[in-house]
Design an enzyme around this catalytic site. Structure first.
Site, PDB file in Angstrom:
ATOM      1  N   CYS A 140      -3.551   0.111  -3.279  1.00 41.99           N
ATOM      2  CA  CYS A 140      -4.213   0.526  -2.042  1.00 41.99           C
ATOM      3  C   CYS A 140      -3.489   1.702  -1.406  1.00 41.99           C
ATOM      4  O   CYS A 140      -2.318   1.951  -1.696  1.00 41.99           O
ATOM      5  CB  CYS A 140      -4.317  -0.646  -1.069  1.00 41.99           C
ATOM      6  SG  CYS A 140      -2.770  -1.516  -0.805  1.00 41.99           S
ATOM      7  N   CYS A 146       0.842  -1.207   0.000  1.00 40.21           N
ATOM      8  CA  CYS A 146       0.000   0.000   0.000  1.00 40.21           C
ATOM      9  C   CYS A 146       0.874   1.253   0.000  1.00 40.21           C
ATOM     10  O   CYS A 146       1.968   1.244   0.577  1.00 40.21           O
ATOM     11  CB  CYS A 146      -0.908   0.009   1.222  1.00 40.21           C
ATOM     12  SG  CYS A 146      -2.210  -1.227   1.109  1.00 40.21           S
TER      13      CYS A 146
END
Ligand code: ZNA
Length: 225
Positions: free
Chosen positions: A124, A42
């Site tokens: 993400c 992420c």
């Protein structure tokens, strides 16, 4: 290291070998996608549009962000063009259909669209997009970034898209405030409508690398944002 290269090569070839090079589908590439499965942590996904693989070089020392070309899947094809054709198991690297002139469902375009779709869907946290501020439309709805990647971001997982519009500070022919241009505004609307926060900044610091011809002559004050 844990991937089986022979198996991957076989899956790659099976996606298009002996097939009509204008009738390739996403499904053709799914076995390859499965075998090369790899995700970016992420906050470390990098997209780019209209500034070819330079995006990769810009960050290569830092390894803080990863573009599709940094992954196994994106690096397999190394800038090549490839296709097959019906009735032969030969691989053709020379003359393959062009997505603009001939057909869009060709092996190269379908490969990048399928890979980009998964790459975007897997992202993400905060994501970064490098756009080219030296062209009139840094954001192009018809590019892979505009037509595949931003539409496949998972808005439950991605909360911010940061656009960096890379400027050549030596070039005064385009409006300085490219972040306010209609093209970036389009991008902003698409992103915010998808409930993802959007920021845009003009980047001059990278100009030396992106536009080496002008870079050395830039006064250093212009290189700062
Ligand atoms: N398509 C590629 O060759 C390619 C794409 C190679 C390496 C990486 N990527 C992905 S897509 C990369 O990680 C970026 O995040 C994405 C950049 O694609 P873009 O936004 O379309 O950027 P671009 O500079 O306009 O085009 C890059 C390449 O894609 C060029 O060869 C274009 O001709 C081709 N392309 C652009 N739009 C389309 C397209 N091919 C098929 N259909 C399109 N709509």
């Amino acid at each position: 290291r844990e991937k089986n290269c022979k198996e991957i090569w076989k899956a790659f070839k099976n996606s298009f070998i002996s097939k009509d090079p204008c009738s390739i589908t996403e499904e053709d590439y799914l076995p390859l996608m499965k075998l090369t499965n790899q995700t970016v942590p992420c906050h470390q996904t990098l997209f780019w549009s209209k500034i070819p693989t330079l995006a990769r070089q810009l960050f290569q020392d830092q390894r803080k962000v990863f573009s599709l070309e940094d992954l196994l899947l994106g690096s397999i094809t190394g800038g090549l063009t490839w296709c097959g054709s019906r009735g032969t198991s030969e691989m053709n690297y020379q003359s393959c259909p062009d997505w603009r002139k001939d057909c869009s469902n060709n092996p190269v375009s379908v490969f990048w669209k399928t890979a980009s779709k998964k790459f975007a869907a897997d992202a993400c946290g905060e994501v970064l997009a490098l756009l080219n501020g030296s062209i009139p439309e840094p954001f192009d709805r018809n590019s892979i970034f505009g037509s595949v990647e931003i539409l496949n971001l998972n808005s439950k997982a991605v909360h911010l898209l940061q656009a960096w519009v890379i400027h050549d500070a030596g070039d005064s022919s385009f409006p300085r405030d490219s972040c306010l241009s209609s093209s970036i505004n389009d991008l902003k609307s698409i992103i915010t409508e998808r409930n993802i926060r959007f920021t845009c900044q003009k980047e001059y610091r990278l100009a030396r690398k992106v536009f080496p011809a002008h870079g050395p002559h830039l006064p250093s004050c212009q290189i700062l944002m």
